[in-house]
Design an enzyme around this catalytic site. Structure first.
Site, PDB file in Angstrom:
ATOM      1  N   HIS A   1       0.818  -1.214   0.000  1.00 16.60           N
ATOM      2  CA  HIS A   1       0.000   0.000   0.000  1.00 16.60           C
ATOM      3  C   HIS A   1       0.853   1.266   0.000  1.00 16.60           C
ATOM      4  O   HIS A   1       0.335   2.366  -0.248  1.00 16.60           O
ATOM      5  CB  HIS A   1      -0.936   0.001   1.219  1.00 16.60           C
ATOM      6  CG  HIS A   1      -2.303   0.517   0.925  1.00 16.60           C
ATOM      7  ND1 HIS A   1      -2.557   1.511   0.000  1.00 16.60           N
ATOM      8  CD2 HIS A   1      -3.529   0.167   1.421  1.00 16.60           C
ATOM      9  CE1 HIS A   1      -3.857   1.766  -0.038  1.00 16.60           C
ATOM     10  NE2 HIS A   1      -4.463   0.950   0.797  1.00 16.60           N
TER      11      HIS A   1
ATOM     12  N   ASP B   1      -2.146   2.011  -4.764  1.00 13.42           N
ATOM     13  CA  ASP B   1      -3.410   2.419  -4.158  1.00 13.42           C
ATOM     14  C   ASP B   1      -4.442   1.301  -4.305  1.00 13.42           C
ATOM     15  O   ASP B   1      -4.402   0.506  -5.259  1.00 13.42           O
ATOM     16  CB  ASP B   1      -3.946   3.682  -4.832  1.00 13.42           C
ATOM     17  CG  ASP B   1      -3.047   4.890  -4.587  1.00 13.42           C
ATOM     18  OD1 ASP B   1      -2.356   4.896  -3.550  1.00 13.42           O
ATOM     19  OD2 ASP B   1      -3.043   5.808  -5.425  1.00 13.42           O
TER      20      ASP B   1
END
Length: 425
Positions: free
Chosen positions: A397, A401
Site C-alpha cells: 500500500h 493504491d
C-alpha cells in the site's frame, strides 16, 4: 602426510560472513576431489562447497547454524604428501540455490515432526530399508516427515535416494510398494503419545522465516480477492492441448495467467515495479519478469520467467516447467532465481477458497491462485454450472493504491473470462 585446510570462500557481493547450513561429511570420512562437503547460506543464496582434494576429514570448523566469517577455517583434510599445512579457499561452488523468497503463507506451513510411537515388527518391514541407530535422525523435509507420520512409517527404516541420503516422498512410496503393510499401525492409531522433538531453525528455514518477517514488517500489506469464471479459458486450454499437445506440449493454466498479467500490466505500470524503501525510489519496469513460487524439498523457491512479455503460451509453459524442475532438484542458478518484478503463486489442488500471500520484496504485488471449483451461477436469468476460481492477491500500500489494485485484478479477470482478448493487439 600433510594437512589441507579449506577456508570459507568469499562468495562475493560484499558478504563478510555466511551461515554453515549442513555438513555432508564427518570426521574420519574419506573424501575425493569434487565431493560435496557442506552447504553454506548467504543472505541470498545457498552454496554447495566441494572438496578440492582427496583425503581424510580430520576436523570440522563449525556446527550447522553457526555464522562463520569469510576466510575462517571450514574444514581440515589429511592428504598425501609432505607434512606441512596447505591452505586454500573452497573451490568455486558446485551449485548455487537461491534462498527462498516469501510468498503464500499456506505454502510455507511447517508441521512438526513426531516419530511413530512404537516400532513395527521386523517381519513386516519389507520395503527398501536401511539400518540406522534408534536415535539417528535421517535427513528429510518437514513435508516428508509429516507424510511418513501419516503413513505410520519410521523414517530411520527408509533408504533415502536424495542428496546425502535425504528421504524423499518417492522413497516412502517405494517403501510401501515393496511389501510395507499398514496393518500393524492400526493398534497404534489411538496410542497416547508424550514424545517431543526440537528442530533448530537454520539454513533455508531460517532464511524463509527472516524474509517472511521482514516482508510483513516493512511493507504495508493489503489483499484483494476476486472470483473469476474460468470456464472459457479452460475450454480453450483443452482445445489447444487436444490439437497441439502432441507437438507443442501440454498447457496448464499458468501460461494463461502469465499472459493475462503481461497484458494487464500495460495499463498498470506502477504494479510491475520494485520499491527500494531505504533509498525511497520506485523502479517501474518495462519488462515483465514473473516469479513462479515453487515448493522444493529444501524450501520455497521462486524461479523467474524472464521477459514474459515476449513469450508465447507454449514458450512460457516450457520455461515454467524447466525452471520448476530445476528448482525442485536444487539445480536452479542464481540468475534464474533473482530479478522478478511480480510473483505468481499457486497452491494447485490445495488452493482453498482464499489465501493472503506475502509480498516477495522488493516487489509491490503478488498474485495468488486458488483452486478451480464447479459452482451453479446465474447467467442471463439461467442457473448454469461454471468453473470458478478466486485470485487472492496482495499489494504494498506504500506504492499501490487500493483502487489501482482492484482495477488491475478486474483487468486480469476480464482477460481470462474473454480469453480471445489475451491475444488481441
Amino acid at each position: 602426510m600433510g594437512t589441507h585446510v579449506i577456508k570459507m570462500p568469499d562468495i562475493g557481493e560484499g558478504i563478510a560472513e555466511v551461515e554453515l547450513s549442513q555438513w555432508h561429511v564427518k570426521v574420519g570420512d574419506l573424501v575425493v576431489e569434487d565431493q560435496l562437503l557442506a552447504d553454506v547460506m548467504t543472505d541470498k543464496a545457498m552454496v554447495d562447497i566441494p572438496s578440492p582434494v582427496h583425503g581424510k576429514v580430520i576436523a570440522l570448523g563449525g556446527q550447522p547454524g553457526e555464522v562463520m566469517a569469510v576466510g575462517s577455517i571450514l574444514i581440515s583434510i589429511e592428504v598425501e604428501g609432505a607434512g606441512n599445512v596447505k591452505e586454500s579457499a573452497a573451490p568455486a561452488p558446485a551449485a548455487i540455490k537461491e534462498a527462498p523468497v516469501v510468498t503464500a503463507p499456506k505454502v510455507e506451513a511447517v508441521v512438526a515432526n513426531k516419530p511413530v510411537a512404537a516400532p513395527r515388527p521386523a517381519a513386516v518391514c519389507q520395503g527398501p530399508m536401511v539400518a540406522r541407530e534408534a536415535n539417528e535422525r535421517p535427513l528429510a523435509s518437514p513435508a516428508v516427515r509429516k507424510h511418513a507420520l501419516d503413513l505410520g512409517i519410521q523414517l530411520r527404516l527408509v533408504r533415502g535416494s536424495g542428496p546425502a541420503g535425504r528421504v524423499l516422498h518417492e522413497d516412502l512410496d517405494a517403501y510401501l510398494a515393496q511389501g510395507q503393510s499398514n496393518a500393524s499401525t492400526v493398534s497404534n492409531a489411538y496410542a497416547q503419545r508424550n514424545d517431543e522433538e526440537q528442530i533448530p531453525v537454520i539454513g533455508m528455514r531460517r532464511k524463509i522465516a527472516q524474509r517472511m518477517q521482514d516482508a510483513t514488517q516493512r511493507a504495508a500489506h493489503f489483499s484483494y480477492v476476486e472470483e473469476i469464471d474460468v470456464t472459457a479459458v479452460e475450454e480453450l486450454r483443452a482445445h489447444l492441448n487436444e490439437k497441439y499437445g502432441a507437438t507443442r506440449g501440454k498447457l496448464t493454466l499458468l501460461p494463461f495467467l502469465v499472459r493475462a498479467l503481461v497484458v494487464a500490466l500495460r495499463d498498470f505500470p506502477q504494479i510491475n515495479a520494485r520499491y527500494d524503501d531505504e533509498a525511497q525510489v520506485i523502479t517501474r519496469l518495462g519488462a515483465v519478469h514473473v516469479g513462479i513460487a515453487t515448493q522444493a524439498d529444501i524450501g520455497l523457491m521462486v524461479p523467474v520467467v524472464r521477459h514474459a512479455e515476449a513469450r508465447s503460451l507454449w514458450d512460457s509453459a516450457a520455461e515454467i516447467s524447466r525452471l520448476a524442475t530445476a528448482a525442485r532438484k536444487g539445480k536452479a542458478s542464481r540468475d534464474e532465481l533473482t530479478g522478478s518484478s511480480i510473483t505468481l503463486t499457486s497452491l494447485g489442488a490445495l488452493g482453498g477458497i482464499v489465501s493472503t500471500p506475502v509480498l516477495n520484496l522488493p516487489e509491490v504485488a503478488i498474485v495468488g491462485v486458488n483452486k478451480i471449483v464447479e459452482r451453479p451461477m446465474v447467467i442471463k436469468g439461467q442457473i448454469v454450472i461454471r468453473k470458478m476460481m478466486n485470485l487472492s492477491s496482495s499489494f504494498d500500500h506504500r506504492v499501490v493504491d487500493g483502487m489501482d489494485a482492484a482495477l488491475f485484478i478486474q483487468a486480469v479477470r476480464g482477460l481470462l473470462e474473454q480469453p480471445a482478448t489475451l491475444f488481441v493487439e
